[in-house]
Design an enzyme around this catalytic site. Structure first.
Site, PDB file in Angstrom:
ATOM      1  N   ARG A 159       0.845  -1.186   0.000  1.00 48.21           N
ATOM      2  CA  ARG A 159       0.000   0.000   0.000  1.00 48.21           C
ATOM      3  C   ARG A 159       0.883   1.239   0.000  1.00 48.21           C
ATOM      4  NH1 ARG A 159      -3.445  -2.504  -1.788  1.00 48.21           N
ATOM      5  NH2 ARG A 159      -5.519  -2.949  -1.006  1.00 48.21           N
TER       6      ARG A 159
ATOM      7  N   GLU B 100      -4.113   7.335  -5.456  1.00 46.72           N
ATOM      8  CA  GLU B 100      -4.105   6.774  -6.815  1.00 46.72           C
ATOM      9  C   GLU B 100      -5.352   7.201  -7.570  1.00 46.72           C
ATOM     10  OE1 GLU B 100      -3.740   2.562  -6.190  1.00 46.72           O
ATOM     11  OE2 GLU B 100      -1.830   2.760  -5.150  1.00 46.72           O
TER      12      GLU B 100
ATOM     13  N   HIS C  31      -0.788   0.088 -10.072  1.00 48.62           N
ATOM     14  CA  HIS C  31      -1.470  -0.816  -9.129  1.00 48.62           C
ATOM     15  C   HIS C  31      -2.002  -2.067  -9.842  1.00 48.62           C
ATOM     16  CE1 HIS C  31      -3.645  -0.937  -5.019  1.00 48.62           C
ATOM     17  NE2 HIS C  31      -3.384  -2.147  -5.447  1.00 48.62           N
TER      18      HIS C  31
HETATM   19  C1  DGY Z   1      -5.410  -5.837  -3.317  1.00 48.18           C
HETATM   20  O1  DGY Z   1      -6.166  -6.730  -3.719  1.00 48.18           O
HETATM   21  O2  DGY Z   1      -5.532  -5.322  -2.211  1.00 48.18           O
HETATM   22  C2  DGY Z   1      -4.300  -5.424  -4.220  1.00 48.18           C
HETATM   23  O3  DGY Z   1      -3.738  -4.253  -3.832  1.00 48.18           O
HETATM   24  C3  DGY Z   1      -4.761  -5.375  -5.633  1.00 48.18           C
HETATM   25  O4  DGY Z   1      -3.648  -5.411  -6.505  1.00 48.18           O
END
Ligand code: DGY
Length: 323
Positions: free
Chosen positions: A240, A269, A288
């Site tokens: 994150r 983002e 991402h």
């Molecule tokens: C999630 O599923 O939390 C991931 O960050 C997606 O790539």
């Protein structure tokens, strides 16, 4: 009998929508992403189940509007966008999609690492900018080998462990830090050595983050930590964005306090072309896409639907948080 109502903050695969339509009256948000809070507030009032995404902030104020809400099913492994304690207090189940995205996310972390140390994306940018003038100089575009380098894994859960397997195949040394040490057997299988957090930071040639975003990990990678890392080291983040202080990272990269970074996640983002990171050459940026393989995203949809089905009927989702 009237069908239960389900709201999706964004569309999912056709097969998932088809399955949901058989059982529920569904509505899919097709407008602005993320869905504006006032629209979601209105929708949440009348629904039994919600399918949301990792950028939808499901806070206590929003949950309070869900007087019929029985389940929140997030299409993600991360659940830091949901007020889990409050959902639990309101007896709303929360489902998430771990396991199925482990390989894809570990692959991406490994890909960023390899790309970064061998300067693949940097070379691509150079060619596209017409800057490749002479071939094959002794010092041209020189990177480093992964073989023999120390990979530090912060967070030895499923994704961290899978990354270790890949690193082992590349003959890397693997050290890790985790809240709880993993079993000796598992350490042996992965070829990973447990170290303190401080050693992880000071000894890693490449440090990959695999802890969730919590109040403890918020802004954890900051100026103080970058100064402790080797000047030759690289940082990978597929977890994150808020775990890394972006301003401090920009300074650390520009001043060669660390050598480079590969990032799939950001404080906010999406980031645009004017984000300070886009002006820094020793950084690779991904939008991402940790879990973004066809197979994985389909599996995530299946789990998100199953979690919703269970939760809406007062049962625990297959992968449940809080209950
Ligand atoms: C999630 O599923 O939390 C991931 O960050 C997606 O790539």
């Amino acid at each position: 009998m009237q069908k239960k109502r389900v709201f999706l903050t964004r569309t999912l695969h056709e097969f998932a929508l088809k399955e949901l339509k058989k059982k529920y009256q569904i509505e899919v948000h097709t407008g602005k992403i993320p869905i504006p809070k006032n629209i979601l507030k209105n929708k949440i009032k009348n629904i039994d189940g919600l399918i949301c995404f990792p950028y939808d902030k499901i806070d206590n104020e929003l949950i309070d509007f869900g007087s019929n809400l029985k389940v929140i099913s997030t299409y993600s492994v991360g659940f830091d966008h949901i007020d889990i304690d409050y959902a639990k207090k309101k007896k709303i189940r929360v489902g998430y999609t771990p396991k199925v995205l482990t390989n894809a996310t570990a692959d991406l972390a490994f890909g960023l690492m390899l790309d970064l140390v061998r300067r693949i994306s940097e070379g691509d940018r150079l060619i596209r900018n017409g800057e490749w003038k002479q071939i094959f100089g002794a010092y041209d575009y020189v990177g480093i080998d992964l073989q023999g380098k120390t990979l530090g894994i912060l967070g030895m859960g499923r994704i961290g462990g899978t990354l270790a397997k890949r690193a082992k195949a590349f003959d890397m040394k693997i050290i890790y830090h985790n809240r709880n040490r993993i079993s000796k057997n598992k350490e042996k299988t992965l070829g990973a050595k447990y170290v303190s957090q401080n050693k992880l930071i000071t000894q890693s040639d490449i440090l990959s983050i695999h802890v969730p975003h919590t109040s403890e990990t918020d802004q954890m990678f900051n100026n103080k930590i970058f100064k402790k890392m080797k000047n030759s080291s690289f940082l990978i983040n597929t977890s994150r964005g808020k775990i890394v202080n972006e301003k401090d990272l920009s300074i650390a990269l520009k001043n060669k306090i660390i050598s480079g970074a590969g990032l799939d996640v950001f404080e906010s983002e999406p980031i645009g072309k004017n984000h300070p990171f886009t002006k820094i050459s020793n950084i690779i940026l991904a939008p991402h896409i940790g879990s973004s393989s066809k197979e994985t995203r389909e599996e995530m949809a299946k789990i998100a639907v199953k979690n919703l089905n269970l939760g809406i009927n007062g049962k625990n989702p297959i992968y449940s948080v809080g209950f």
